[in-house]
Design an enzyme around this catalytic site. Structure first.
Site, PDB file in Angstrom:
ATOM      1  N   LYS A  76      44.021  47.621  87.731  1.00  0.00           N
ATOM      2  CA  LYS A  76      43.809  48.351  89.156  1.00  0.00           C
ATOM      3  C   LYS A  76      43.146  49.595  89.734  1.00  0.00           C
ATOM      4  CE  LYS A  76      47.288  51.997  90.364  1.00  0.00           C
ATOM      5  NZ  LYS A  76      48.951  53.120  90.022  1.00  0.00           N
ATOM      6  N   SER A 152      51.541  54.391  93.474  1.00  0.00           N
ATOM      7  CA  SER A 152      50.699  54.367  93.730  1.00  0.00           C
ATOM      8  C   SER A 152      49.930  52.597  93.432  1.00  0.00           C
ATOM      9  CB  SER A 152      49.072  54.887  92.980  1.00  0.00           C
ATOM     10  OG  SER A 152      49.806  54.661  90.954  1.00  0.00           O
ATOM     11  N   SER A 176      54.878  54.776  89.926  1.00  0.00           N
ATOM     12  CA  SER A 176      54.288  54.038  91.196  1.00  0.00           C
ATOM     13  C   SER A 176      53.944  52.033  90.684  1.00  0.00           C
ATOM     14  CB  SER A 176      52.829  54.595  90.447  1.00  0.00           C
ATOM     15  OG  SER A 176      52.495  55.825  91.108  1.00  0.00           O
TER      16      SER A 176
END
Length: 475
Positions: A76, A152, A176
Site C-alpha cells: 500500500k 483507506s 481501513s
C-alpha cells in the site's frame, strides 16, 4: 491476460504450493499478475506505482524459502518503505519521496518469499473511508465502477477483488482494512494492536490505533501472512500477546460453541441501512445454525467523546507529518500542498494541547477496559462494518468543500469500525452477503484483545459453511 489460466483457482498459499512443486514458476506468476494489471488497472486505478523491473530482479536474485515463495504482492502506498522506490502517502506533497531503507514489515514480506511488483492507491495520509486522492485519482470498485472501493486500503481491495492477485498489503487506523474488505467482498482482519511491527521509523501508528496487515480472498492466506509477519522487532515499545500456536493452524480448528453478541445500531443509536441490518441479522442466524449462542447486545458508547478523542490522536499525527514533510522539503507546507480535509485536520490539531493528547490516550485505554468487561460475557461481538452497502465516488472526497456534509457522510457510512482501533482488539470483516444490486456487505466480528485465534477459527467455519471464493465481479 497472461499465460497461466488457472491463476484465479488458487489463493496465495495455493500459488506458492504450485511454485514449490515446480508446476509454475515465480516468473510466470509475475507475468500473469502484471498482464492482469495492465489489462484492468486502466478501469480500476488500483495500482499507482508499478515495480515490474524490481520484481523481476527479486526473482533473478533468488527468493527465500518462505510460505509465499513466488506469490505476486502489492504494498500500500502508505508508510511502508521499500528501498529505492517511491512512497507518496497518496499525496502530491510526498511525490518523489524515495526510500533509503526498508520498513521492518517490508523485510518480513520479502523474507516470506513474496514478489512485490507495485504499490496500491490510498487516500492522502490514509485519512478517509474511500480512495480518491487528488494526486492519483479515484480507485473504482470492481463490483460497480461508479462506487467507492472503500478506504483507506481501497487500492489493495480493488486489486484483490478484481483478481490481480490473491492477497495484498493493507493497513487499518479507523477501519481501513475492514471497510474496503466489506466494500469489495474480501476477508479483512485487523490484528491486535502491535501484532505487526511498524519500525524502524515508528513505534506505533496514530497513538496505537493503526496497524498493518492484508486483505485477502481466503481466510488461510490472512492467517499464514500474520504468522509470517507478526511479532515484535528489536526495540519495539510493546508487543501483542504471543499466540499459543500458528494462526494458520487455527483456521482448521473448530471454534467450539461461542457466545456472540450482535448489534445493528450505530453508536448514536440510529439503525444502519436496511440491507446492512438484514445482512447482520442473517449472519446471526447463520452463527446460530452453526451451534453458537447469539443474542442482541451492545456496549454503551458516547459517539461525540469517541470522535473528539480519536480526532485528537489522528490530528496531532497529521500535523506532525506535515511538519516533517515541510522540513524535508526545506519549506513550510501550505493549504494548497495538501487536500482540503487534510489541511483542516492539521489546523484543528494546532488548537489542541499536549493535555488533550494525553487525555485522548487515556480515553482509548478506558475504552479498551470497557470492552474487556463486555467480553467477560461474550466471546465475540458481531456488528456491521459499514452503515451502507455502498457509496458513490465523490461522497467522501477530501477535496469536498462542504465539510458539514462530509462529516455527516462519515458518521452515516463508517461509524462502526474505529472503536476497535481505539481498543486495539482484533476485528475482521467477513464477506457473507450481498445487496440486491450485487454489492458486497461485510459482517464484522470482534474478539478479545490478543485473541485472533478465536476469530480465525470462526472465520474458517464461516468460509466453509457459506463460501465466497467463487463470487467475483464481472469485469
Amino acid at each position: 491476460m497472461g499465460g497461466f489460466k488457472e491463476y484465479d483457482a488458487y489463493d496465495g498459499l495455493g500459488l506458492a504450493d504450485l511454485v514449490k512443486r515446480k508446476e509454475v514458476s515465480a516468473g510466470e506468476l509475475l507475468e500473469e499478475a502484471t498482464a492482469r494489471t495492465e489489462a484492468l488497472n486502466p478501469k480500476l486505478n488500483a495500482v499507482v506505482f508499478k515495480h515490474y523491473e524490481e520484481a523481476k530482479k527479486l526473482i533473478e536474485k533468488g527468493l527465500p524459502e518462505g510460505p509465499f515463495k513466488g506469490v505476486p504482492f502489492l504494498l500500500k502506498d502508505l508508510h511502508l518503505l521499500w528501498e529505492g522506490t517511491e512512497t507518496a502517502f497518496g499525496s502530491a506533497a510526498w511525490r518523489g519521496n524515495i526510500a533509503d531503507h526498508n520498513s521492518t514489515l517490508t523485510d518480513r514480506y520479502l523474507e516470506a518469499g513474496l514478489v512485490i511488483f507495485g504499490k496500491t492507491n490510498s487516500p492522502e495520509l490514509g485519512l478517509t473511508g474511500t480512495t480518491e486522492p487528488r494526486a492519483f485519482g479515484a480507485t473504482r470498485n470492481p463490483w460497480n465502477l461508479e462506487r467507492s472501493p472503500g478506504g483507506s486500503s481501497g487500492g489493495a481491495a480493488s486489486a484483490v477483488a478484481a483478481g490481480l492477485l490473491p492477497v495484498a498489503n493493507a493497513s487499518d487506523g479507523g477501519g481501513s482494512i475492514r471497510i474496503p474488505a466489506a466494500a469489495c467482498g474480501l476477508f479483512g482482519m485487523k490484528p491486535t494492536r502491535a501484532r505487526t511491527p511498524m519500525g524502524p521509523d515508528r513505534g506505533e501508528g496514530w497513538g496505537g490505533m493503526s496497524i498493518s496487515h492484508v486483505v485477502s480472498r481466503s481466510v488461510r492466506d490472512s492467517a499464514a501472512m500474520l504468522d509470517a509477519t507478526g511479532g515484535p522487532a528489536d526495540g519495539d515499545p510493546y508487543a501483542a500477546p504471543a499466540p499459543e500456536r500458528a494462526f494458520l493452524e487455527e483456521v482448521a480448528q473448530t471454534p467450539g460453541i461461542l457466545k456472540i453478541a450482535f448489534n445493528t445500531k450505530r453508536p448514536d443509536g440510529s439503525e444502519a441501512e436496511p440491507e446492512v441490518v438484514e445482512a447482520i441479522k442473517r449472519t446471526a442466524i447463520l452463527c446460530e445454525s452453526l451451534g453458537h449462542v447469539v443474542e442482541e447486545a451492545a456496549p454503551k458508547l458516547d459517539p461525540q467523546a469517541m470522535s473528539a478523542h480519536q480526532g485528537a490522536l489522528i490530528g496531532s499525527n497529521v500535523a506532525l507529518a506535515l511538519k516533517q514533510r515541510g522540513e524535508a522539503l526545506g519549506r513550510e507546507l501550505g493549504a494548497n500542498d495538501v487536500e482540503h480535509i487534510t489541511w483542516l485536520i492539521a489546523q484543528a490539531a494546532k488548537a489542541r494541547s499536549a493535555v488533550d493528547y494525553a487525555d485522548a490516550s487515556l480515553f482509548i485505554h478506558k475504552m479498551g477496559r470497557m470492552m474487556g468487561e463486555f467480553h467477560t460475557q461474550y466471546d465475540v461481538y458481531l456488528s456491521p462494518v459499514i452503515g451502507a452497502p455502498h457509496i458513490p465516488l465523490g461522497v467522501l472526497d477530501m477535496m469536498r468543500e462542504d465539510v458539514g456534509g462530509y462529516m455527516d457522510a462519515i458518521r452515516h457510512y463508517m461509524p462502526f469500525t474505529a472503536l476497535f482501533n481505539m481498543t486495539g482488539q482484533p476485528s475482521m470483516s467477513v464477506p457473507l452477503f450481498w445487496s440486491q444490486d450485487g454489492m458486497p456487505i461485510g459482517s464484522m466480528f470482534t474478539g478479545r484483545f490478543g485473541d485472533e485465534a478465536t476469530l480465525f477459527r470462526l472465520a474458517g467455519q464461516l468460509e466453509e459453511a457459506q463460501p465466497w471464493k467463487d463470487r467475483r465481479p464481472a469485469l
